[in-house]
Scaffold this motif. Sequence first.
Motif, PDB file in Angstrom:
ATOM      1  N   VAL A 135       0.840  -1.193   0.000  1.00 52.16           N
ATOM      2  CA  VAL A 135       0.000   0.000   0.000  1.00 52.16           C
ATOM      3  C   VAL A 135       0.877   1.247   0.000  1.00 52.16           C
ATOM      4  O   VAL A 135       1.830   1.343   0.776  1.00 52.16           O
ATOM      5  CB  VAL A 135      -0.915   0.022   1.246  1.00 52.16           C
ATOM      6  CG1 VAL A 135      -1.692   1.333   1.317  1.00 52.16           C
ATOM      7  CG2 VAL A 135      -1.875  -1.154   1.227  1.00 52.16           C
ATOM      8  N   LEU A 136       0.570   2.193  -0.885  1.00 53.13           N
ATOM      9  CA  LEU A 136       1.233   3.493  -0.829  1.00 53.13           C
ATOM     10  C   LEU A 136       0.544   4.327   0.240  1.00 53.13           C
ATOM     11  O   LEU A 136      -0.619   4.692   0.101  1.00 53.13           O
ATOM     12  CB  LEU A 136       1.164   4.197  -2.183  1.00 53.13           C
ATOM     13  CG  LEU A 136       1.829   5.589  -2.223  1.00 53.13           C
ATOM     14  CD1 LEU A 136       3.324   5.483  -1.946  1.00 53.13           C
ATOM     15  CD2 LEU A 136       1.568   6.285  -3.552  1.00 53.13           C
ATOM     16  N   ASP A 137       1.275   4.633   1.302  1.00 51.24           N
ATOM     17  CA  ASP A 137       0.712   5.333   2.453  1.00 51.24           C
ATOM     18  C   ASP A 137       0.898   6.846   2.356  1.00 51.24           C
ATOM     19  O   ASP A 137       0.013   7.617   2.726  1.00 51.24           O
ATOM     20  CB  ASP A 137       1.353   4.821   3.741  1.00 51.24           C
ATOM     21  CG  ASP A 137       0.794   5.485   4.972  1.00 51.24           C
ATOM     22  OD1 ASP A 137      -0.328   5.146   5.375  1.00 51.24           O
ATOM     23  OD2 ASP A 137       1.483   6.373   5.540  1.00 51.24           O
ATOM     24  N   ALA A 138       2.074   7.275   1.867  1.00 48.45           N
ATOM     25  CA  ALA A 138       2.374   8.705   1.838  1.00 48.45           C
ATOM     26  C   ALA A 138       3.421   8.978   0.762  1.00 48.45           C
ATOM     27  O   ALA A 138       4.115   8.074   0.301  1.00 48.45           O
ATOM     28  CB  ALA A 138       2.868   9.177   3.202  1.00 48.45           C
ATOM     29  N   TYR A 139       3.531  10.242   0.396  1.00 50.85           N
ATOM     30  CA  TYR A 139       4.515  10.634  -0.610  1.00 50.85           C
ATOM     31  C   TYR A 139       4.885  12.091  -0.391  1.00 50.85           C
ATOM     32  O   TYR A 139       4.150  12.860   0.243  1.00 50.85           O
ATOM     33  CB  TYR A 139       3.961  10.447  -2.025  1.00 50.85           C
ATOM     34  CG  TYR A 139       2.761  11.306  -2.343  1.00 50.85           C
ATOM     35  CD1 TYR A 139       2.911  12.576  -2.907  1.00 50.85           C
ATOM     36  CD2 TYR A 139       1.468  10.861  -2.070  1.00 50.85           C
ATOM     37  CE1 TYR A 139       1.812  13.367  -3.184  1.00 50.85           C
ATOM     38  CE2 TYR A 139       0.370  11.650  -2.351  1.00 50.85           C
ATOM     39  CZ  TYR A 139       0.547  12.900  -2.909  1.00 50.85           C
ATOM     40  OH  TYR A 139      -0.538  13.696  -3.175  1.00 50.85           O
ATOM     41  N   SER A 140       6.042  12.460  -0.925  1.00 45.90           N
ATOM     42  CA  SER A 140       6.451  13.859  -0.912  1.00 45.90           C
ATOM     43  C   SER A 140       6.641  14.325  -2.346  1.00 45.90           C
ATOM     44  O   SER A 140       6.795  13.527  -3.264  1.00 45.90           O
ATOM     45  CB  SER A 140       7.746  14.045  -0.112  1.00 45.90           C
ATOM     46  OG  SER A 140       8.833  13.401  -0.757  1.00 45.90           O
ATOM     47  N   GLY A 141       6.648  15.649  -2.519  1.00 52.61           N
ATOM     48  CA  GLY A 141       6.750  16.196  -3.864  1.00 52.61           C
ATOM     49  C   GLY A 141       5.424  16.133  -4.582  1.00 52.61           C
ATOM     50  O   GLY A 141       4.385  15.771  -4.006  1.00 52.61           O
ATOM     51  N   GLY A 142       5.440  16.474  -5.857  1.00 49.12           N
ATOM     52  CA  GLY A 142       4.213  16.424  -6.639  1.00 49.12           C
ATOM     53  C   GLY A 142       3.193  17.444  -6.173  1.00 49.12           C
ATOM     54  O   GLY A 142       3.523  18.536  -5.722  1.00 49.12           O
ATOM     55  N   THR A 143       1.924  17.055  -6.248  1.00 52.25           N
ATOM     56  CA  THR A 143       0.810  17.910  -5.855  1.00 52.25           C
ATOM     57  C   THR A 143      -0.098  17.130  -4.909  1.00 52.25           C
ATOM     58  O   THR A 143       0.041  15.908  -4.773  1.00 52.25           O
ATOM     59  CB  THR A 143      -0.013  18.345  -7.089  1.00 52.25           C
ATOM     60  OG1 THR A 143      -0.692  17.189  -7.617  1.00 52.25           O
ATOM     61  CG2 THR A 143       0.890  18.945  -8.162  1.00 52.25           C
ATOM     62  N   PRO A 144      -1.048  17.803  -4.258  1.00 53.14           N
ATOM     63  CA  PRO A 144      -1.969  17.077  -3.379  1.00 53.14           C
ATOM     64  C   PRO A 144      -2.759  15.982  -4.080  1.00 53.14           C
ATOM     65  O   PRO A 144      -3.256  15.062  -3.432  1.00 53.14           O
ATOM     66  CB  PRO A 144      -2.896  18.182  -2.860  1.00 53.14           C
ATOM     67  CG  PRO A 144      -2.060  19.418  -2.898  1.00 53.14           C
ATOM     68  CD  PRO A 144      -1.219  19.275  -4.133  1.00 53.14           C
ATOM     69  N   SER A 145      -2.865  16.045  -5.404  1.00 48.15           N
ATOM     70  CA  SER A 145      -3.624  15.025  -6.127  1.00 48.15           C
ATOM     71  C   SER A 145      -2.735  13.959  -6.771  1.00 48.15           C
ATOM     72  O   SER A 145      -3.252  13.048  -7.417  1.00 48.15           O
ATOM     73  CB  SER A 145      -4.467  15.689  -7.225  1.00 48.15           C
ATOM     74  OG  SER A 145      -3.632  16.271  -8.221  1.00 48.15           O
ATOM     75  N   SER A 146      -1.426  14.048  -6.580  1.00 51.17           N
ATOM     76  CA  SER A 146      -0.528  13.106  -7.255  1.00 51.17           C
ATOM     77  C   SER A 146      -0.792  11.668  -6.847  1.00 51.17           C
ATOM     78  O   SER A 146      -0.718  10.755  -7.672  1.00 51.17           O
ATOM     79  CB  SER A 146       0.937  13.469  -6.970  1.00 51.17           C
ATOM     80  OG  SER A 146       1.285  14.684  -7.578  1.00 51.17           O
ATOM     81  N   GLY A 147      -1.087  11.448  -5.579  1.00 54.18           N
ATOM     82  CA  GLY A 147      -1.384  10.096  -5.121  1.00 54.18           C
ATOM     83  C   GLY A 147      -2.615   9.540  -5.806  1.00 54.18           C
ATOM     84  O   GLY A 147      -2.615   8.412  -6.309  1.00 54.18           O
ATOM     85  N   ALA A 148      -3.674  10.322  -5.819  1.00 56.17           N
ATOM     86  CA  ALA A 148      -4.913   9.889  -6.468  1.00 56.17           C
ATOM     87  C   ALA A 148      -4.705   9.676  -7.961  1.00 56.17           C
ATOM     88  O   ALA A 148      -5.244   8.732  -8.549  1.00 56.17           O
ATOM     89  CB  ALA A 148      -6.016  10.921  -6.216  1.00 56.17           C
TER      90      ALA A 148
END
Length: 360
Positions: free
Chosen positions: A39-52
């Motif tokens: 599961v991808l729990d968190a990330y840095s960089g990108g934008t607030p929608s990059s995970g989605a």
Amino acid sequence: MDASVSDQSAASPLTVGIVGIGGIGSKHARALREVPGVVLDAYSGGTPSSGADAGWPQARQVQHRELVERPDVDVVAICSPSHLHGPAALAVARAGRHVVVEKPMALTTDEADELVRLQDAGRCVVAVVTQRRFEPVVTALKAMLDGGGLGQVRLVVAQMPWHRDEAYFEAAPWRGEAASGGGSLLNQGVHLIDLVQWLCGPVATVTAQAGTQVGARTAEDTTVATLAFRSGAFGMLATSTATPPGHDATLAIYTDRGMLEMTQGVITQWQLPGAPPQAGSAVPGGGADPGAIGLAGHRAFWSDVAAAIREGSLPAVDAHEGARTTALLCAIGEAARTGATALVHGADPSRGAAAPNQGV
């Protein structure tokens, strides 16, 4: 490996955090969707929608430092610019957390050696992203070469005549900066170089020349090198991002029984005993477009990493493997700078005096 580090229940999902979700980081995020129990729990960089956008709507955007320090993330994937790989991976490993690091693992042999030490001390799993090793033809070819059925390697010719336009460098200026690990050798050619030393054996010494043929960037865009393998074989290597429109990378291996050539995970020439390993289709390459590189290799890589962590073992491409490639990259860089033959860090001393640890 220390039980406190390696104990990962098969019933609980393996949580991943990505440092730098832009570019290659988003490819990892998409590949993780196809790896069960991760599961991808968190990330840095990108934008607030990059995970989605990558298929993980529940993933949280956080600051780099917070992600590295989060105790609820099992694996931290370093997908930042190349000069940050070593320092970031060391910070994660020293915290006793598992780390996946994009190629190259580090820009200096000192950083690479320290990651090896931390892994060997049982602090963590270190896995280096070298997805081409997981291509079916490559893995079959490795077994055939190691088994001796193809004979003794005598000559290796590896070529990567790629092209990157100005927009590619403008989108991420570090790609053209020598101090940041940019250039055709470190940023693109590293995968081909990794295959050369993995399939054909360790390299002892190198000579090289490098230059920038397009623009005024500080990083080279073309490198040529000669390789002397510990086995006695020789090799020629060429990497470039200045050869439009961009062509597939090729690897030709000549032995005392014949030769083969591989292009994008497909055998294109086979003059050796027996039948060549077969692939269903060519692996998408990045000769002209980095976005064309597929997900299959990344998916296989992450499956291997997840299995290793759950089993308390080491992944197929661990810190030792990453350190070997870093050592070869550093030697090529040294040879190009000095014009002299360079000894690969860790090579057989009988080939010459050990060189001091230094970067590319």
